[in-house]
Scaffold this active site. Sequence first.
Site, mmCIF file in Angstrom:
data_model
loop_
_atom_site.group_PDB
_atom_site.id
_atom_site.type_symbol
_atom_site.label_atom_id
_atom_site.label_comp_id
_atom_site.label_asym_id
_atom_site.label_seq_id
_atom_site.Cartn_x
_atom_site.Cartn_y
_atom_site.Cartn_z
ATOM 1 N N HIS A 140 -9.208 -4.101 -1.465
ATOM 2 C CA HIS A 140 -8.199 -3.365 -0.700
ATOM 3 C C HIS A 140 -8.695 -1.942 -0.404
ATOM 4 C CE1 HIS A 140 -3.957 -2.323 0.391
ATOM 5 N NE2 HIS A 140 -4.386 -1.113 0.058
ATOM 6 N N GLU A 141 -9.246 -1.296 -1.422
ATOM 7 C CA GLU A 141 -9.737 0.070 -1.238
ATOM 8 C C GLU A 141 -10.975 0.101 -0.340
ATOM 9 O OE1 GLU A 141 -7.497 1.970 -1.954
ATOM 10 O OE2 GLU A 141 -6.455 0.718 -3.397
ATOM 11 N N CYS A 152 0.852 -1.185 0.000
ATOM 12 C CA CYS A 152 0.000 0.000 0.000
ATOM 13 C C CYS A 152 0.890 1.238 0.000
ATOM 14 C CB CYS A 152 -0.895 -0.017 1.241
ATOM 15 S SG CYS A 152 -2.016 1.383 1.351
ATOM 16 N N HIS A 166 -9.908 0.232 3.155
ATOM 17 C CA HIS A 166 -9.525 1.584 3.570
ATOM 18 C C HIS A 166 -10.732 2.360 4.089
ATOM 19 C CE1 HIS A 166 -5.296 2.311 2.792
ATOM 20 N NE2 HIS A 166 -5.382 1.625 1.671
#
Length: 136
Positions: free
Chosen positions: A126-127, A85, A130
Amino acid sequence: MEKKIVKDILFLSQVSQQASQEDLYLARDLQDTLLANRATCVGLAANMIGVQRRVIIFNLGLVPMVMFNPVLLSSEGPYETEEGCLSLTGVRPTRRYETIRVAYRDTKWQEQTITLTGFPAQICQHELDHLEGRII
């Protein structure tokens, strides 16, 4: 406008707030920042550029996909992998799903759903992490 990447774990670990139409400008900021970091980056969440809103961008082939208020509807085919990241140093193990279905609003604020598989699905997950303040 290209923005600086946030590396503050305390900030990144906060859950992002719902986006509104007033946040549509984030699509351009995320796109410019993704482009500026294209050598080492395939996706971004708004909190990575300092804005706690539920907005992400990721590469979908040659075209960047922007999602406002994305919601994971379903996932299948779990697997273990490692990810890096821009906001963190090194790589970390994580569990992802081969196929996901996501509901979101597009840059015209229209409701959409999409099914993603393979690497685009991994980037999107993954986003989405976040947005929930999850640090892999």
